[in-house]
Design a protein around this motif. Structure first.
Motif, PDB file in Angstrom:
ATOM      1  N   VAL A 153       0.839  -1.199   0.000  1.00  0.00           N
ATOM      2  CA  VAL A 153       0.000   0.000   0.000  1.00  0.00           C
ATOM      3  C   VAL A 153       0.875   1.251   0.000  1.00  0.00           C
ATOM      4  O   VAL A 153       0.640   2.205  -0.743  1.00  0.00           O
ATOM      5  CB  VAL A 153      -0.958  -0.024   1.214  1.00  0.00           C
ATOM      6  CG1 VAL A 153      -1.507   1.357   1.513  1.00  0.00           C
ATOM      7  CG2 VAL A 153      -2.107  -0.992   0.947  1.00  0.00           C
ATOM      8  N   SER A 154       1.927   1.227   0.839  1.00  0.00           N
ATOM      9  CA  SER A 154       2.810   2.385   0.935  1.00  0.00           C
ATOM     10  C   SER A 154       3.485   2.676  -0.400  1.00  0.00           C
ATOM     11  O   SER A 154       3.662   3.833  -0.792  1.00  0.00           O
ATOM     12  CB  SER A 154       3.851   2.129   2.013  1.00  0.00           C
ATOM     13  OG  SER A 154       4.806   3.150   2.040  1.00  0.00           O
ATOM     14  N   ASN A 209       2.459   1.428  -3.587  1.00  0.00           N
ATOM     15  CA  ASN A 209       1.626   1.473  -4.793  1.00  0.00           C
ATOM     16  C   ASN A 209       0.499   2.494  -4.779  1.00  0.00           C
ATOM     17  O   ASN A 209       0.010   2.874  -5.832  1.00  0.00           O
ATOM     18  CB  ASN A 209       0.994   0.095  -5.052  1.00  0.00           C
ATOM     19  CG  ASN A 209       2.044  -0.979  -5.220  1.00  0.00           C
ATOM     20  OD1 ASN A 209       3.201  -0.661  -5.496  1.00  0.00           O
ATOM     21  ND2 ASN A 209       1.661  -2.223  -5.045  1.00  0.00           N
ATOM     22  N   ILE A 210       0.034   2.879  -3.594  1.00  0.00           N
ATOM     23  CA  ILE A 210      -1.165   3.718  -3.568  1.00  0.00           C
ATOM     24  C   ILE A 210      -0.805   5.198  -3.687  1.00  0.00           C
ATOM     25  O   ILE A 210       0.013   5.714  -2.940  1.00  0.00           O
ATOM     26  CB  ILE A 210      -1.980   3.468  -2.280  1.00  0.00           C
ATOM     27  CG1 ILE A 210      -2.379   1.996  -2.188  1.00  0.00           C
ATOM     28  CG2 ILE A 210      -3.223   4.351  -2.256  1.00  0.00           C
ATOM     29  CD1 ILE A 210      -3.232   1.481  -3.337  1.00  0.00           C
ATOM     30  N   LYS A 211      -1.429   5.841  -4.660  1.00  0.00           N
ATOM     31  CA  LYS A 211      -1.182   7.267  -4.895  1.00  0.00           C
ATOM     32  C   LYS A 211      -2.449   8.074  -4.594  1.00  0.00           C
ATOM     33  O   LYS A 211      -3.537   7.526  -4.555  1.00  0.00           O
ATOM     34  CB  LYS A 211      -0.788   7.482  -6.363  1.00  0.00           C
ATOM     35  CG  LYS A 211       0.427   6.707  -6.795  1.00  0.00           C
ATOM     36  CD  LYS A 211       0.590   6.775  -8.315  1.00  0.00           C
ATOM     37  CE  LYS A 211       1.751   5.897  -8.760  1.00  0.00           C
ATOM     38  NZ  LYS A 211       1.415   4.435  -8.653  1.00  0.00           N
ATOM     39  N   THR A 212      -2.268   9.369  -4.394  1.00  0.00           N
ATOM     40  CA  THR A 212      -3.409  10.273  -4.266  1.00  0.00           C
ATOM     41  C   THR A 212      -3.744  10.789  -5.659  1.00  0.00           C
ATOM     42  O   THR A 212      -2.876  11.341  -6.345  1.00  0.00           O
ATOM     43  CB  THR A 212      -3.052  11.457  -3.348  1.00  0.00           C
ATOM     44  OG1 THR A 212      -2.654  10.938  -2.082  1.00  0.00           O
ATOM     45  CG2 THR A 212      -4.245  12.376  -3.160  1.00  0.00           C
ATOM     46  N   PHE A 214      -7.731   7.781  -3.248  1.00  0.00           N
ATOM     47  CA  PHE A 214      -6.550   6.920  -3.170  1.00  0.00           C
ATOM     48  C   PHE A 214      -6.702   5.769  -4.156  1.00  0.00           C
ATOM     49  O   PHE A 214      -7.731   5.090  -4.156  1.00  0.00           O
ATOM     50  CB  PHE A 214      -6.391   6.329  -1.766  1.00  0.00           C
ATOM     51  CG  PHE A 214      -6.063   7.348  -0.719  1.00  0.00           C
ATOM     52  CD1 PHE A 214      -5.041   8.261  -0.907  1.00  0.00           C
ATOM     53  CD2 PHE A 214      -6.767   7.379   0.474  1.00  0.00           C
ATOM     54  CE1 PHE A 214      -4.727   9.195   0.064  1.00  0.00           C
ATOM     55  CE2 PHE A 214      -6.461   8.307   1.455  1.00  0.00           C
ATOM     56  CZ  PHE A 214      -5.436   9.215   1.252  1.00  0.00           C
ATOM     57  N   ASP A 215      -5.682   5.519  -4.964  1.00  0.00           N
ATOM     58  CA  ASP A 215      -5.730   4.362  -5.859  1.00  0.00           C
ATOM     59  C   ASP A 215      -4.332   4.036  -6.361  1.00  0.00           C
ATOM     60  O   ASP A 215      -3.386   4.780  -6.113  1.00  0.00           O
ATOM     61  CB  ASP A 215      -6.663   4.625  -7.043  1.00  0.00           C
ATOM     62  CG  ASP A 215      -7.249   3.325  -7.573  1.00  0.00           C
ATOM     63  OD1 ASP A 215      -8.384   2.992  -7.210  1.00  0.00           O
ATOM     64  OD2 ASP A 215      -6.532   2.613  -8.304  1.00  0.00           O
ATOM     65  N   THR A 216      -4.212   2.888  -7.057  1.00  0.00           N
ATOM     66  CA  THR A 216      -2.906   2.516  -7.585  1.00  0.00           C
ATOM     67  C   THR A 216      -2.500   3.402  -8.752  1.00  0.00           C
ATOM     68  O   THR A 216      -1.326   3.481  -9.086  1.00  0.00           O
ATOM     69  CB  THR A 216      -2.903   1.040  -8.044  1.00  0.00           C
ATOM     70  OG1 THR A 216      -4.142   0.777  -8.697  1.00  0.00           O
ATOM     71  CG2 THR A 216      -2.770   0.100  -6.870  1.00  0.00           C
ATOM     72  N   VAL A 250     -11.701  10.606   1.769  1.00  0.00           N
ATOM     73  CA  VAL A 250     -11.814   9.399   0.954  1.00  0.00           C
ATOM     74  C   VAL A 250     -12.784   8.403   1.602  1.00  0.00           C
ATOM     75  O   VAL A 250     -13.475   7.662   0.905  1.00  0.00           O
ATOM     76  CB  VAL A 250     -10.418   8.771   0.736  1.00  0.00           C
ATOM     77  CG1 VAL A 250     -10.521   7.485  -0.044  1.00  0.00           C
ATOM     78  CG2 VAL A 250      -9.510   9.741  -0.006  1.00  0.00           C
TER      79      VAL A 250
END
Lengths: 197, 197
Positions: free
Chosen positions: B49-50, B52-55, B62-64, B87
């Motif tokens: 998550v740290s 791959n997940i972007k704002t 939040f998503d990849t 979110v």
């Protein structure tokens, strides 16, 4: 909803004690909102714990070293072993800072409901510690539940011929309690075990 | 108590929403008891998550990927923007699967108590989206609190001359509620906003 990575993390966190899917979602969003302040430090701390924390080969406590500092301590009494269900209960005893003996973590209590038998618990290691001849007293500090009492009785019958004194924590009214709010079992027990002043 | 690593981890987990030091301790002991089944997978998921997940650069989700799948979707209505606080509220709207427009995450609401001013929120980006000319309606789905209402009024006054229709979620008695358990404010509001059948 967001990606699979987030969903997986939420599912894993929801399985932790005291948490459900709603609080897990809140936690994950909190972590994503505070990446530098919360997410990264928590990952680092979890990794440190995962790499550095061992289970003590003698008592079953968690610490950076095995045997743990309690087991290797020279100022603690080797002849006194306090038997607890798990490390949480060991820590609870340590917070009192009164007990100056050693510990033995069973890793659970016997349970007919959950199918826990003596072989599942850390009892053989306790038997070896007793066989070493150093131990004079075994304090059974197990939960005051049916399963805890059954476990205490099992340990009593197993070690009663070992020459070791076996004691248990006193039961009764807890400090600061209102009688009105006590369950009947506790009141009965406290009455039966009354002491002369 | 156990080593500094464990203490640090407990302190960090205790700061998470819905948790305190007691539940944090339980969680850490649970993780230490189930290293393979819980601790290692959670570390891996947190790392994923740290990493791959972007704002999302458009809406703040939040998503990849950024822009997120909602913003890049062709079947969702570009002319409809639902403005949410965070979110968590975006996900709550998505769970209903009814709204087929796009979102805009403010990242909070105005608050005199907590010193949140318009510059702290993601409002300039919203202004740019409106200025692009595609947007026809702004649905304000902010919390039904004083701060939420103040934020709605601020957005209304800021965008009232932009030519965009500004609406807000209906307020009243929630589904399945007993009148007896409703607060007076909600009852008053529901009475004032009554509808002819």
């Amino acid at each position: 909803m967001a990606g699979q990575d987030i969903e997986n993390l939420i599912k894993q966190i929801a399985k932790l004690p005291a948490l459900g899917s709603r609080s897990a979602r809140r936690i994950v969003l909190y972590l994503l909102n505070k990446r530098e302040a919360a997410l990264t430090p928590i990952i680092e701390s979890l990794q440190k714990v995962s790499e550095n924390i061992k289970t003590c080969e003698i008592c079953g406590n968690f610490d950076t070293s095995s045997p743990c500092p309690i087991c290797t301590s020279n100022i603690r009494d080797d002849s006194l072993i306090c038997v607890v269900r798990d490390v949480a209960d060991l820590w609870a005893m340590e917070r009192v800072s009164l007990f100056k003996g050693k510990y033995h973590v069973l890793g659970g209590v016997l349970s007919a409901m959950e199918g826990v038998v003596p072989e599942d618990l850390n009892i053989d290691a306790l038997e070896k510690r007793i066989a070493s001849g150093k131990v004079k007293e075994l304090i059974l500090a197990l939960p005051a539940t049916i399963d805890g009492q059954i476990t205490s009785h099992y340990l009593l019958s197993r070690f009663k011929d070992s020459g070791v004194k076996i004691t248990t924590l006193a039961q009764g009214i807890p400090m600061g309690a209102e009688l009105d709010y006590m369950d009947e079992g506790t009141l009965q027990l406290a009455l039966n075990s009354r002491k002369q002043l």
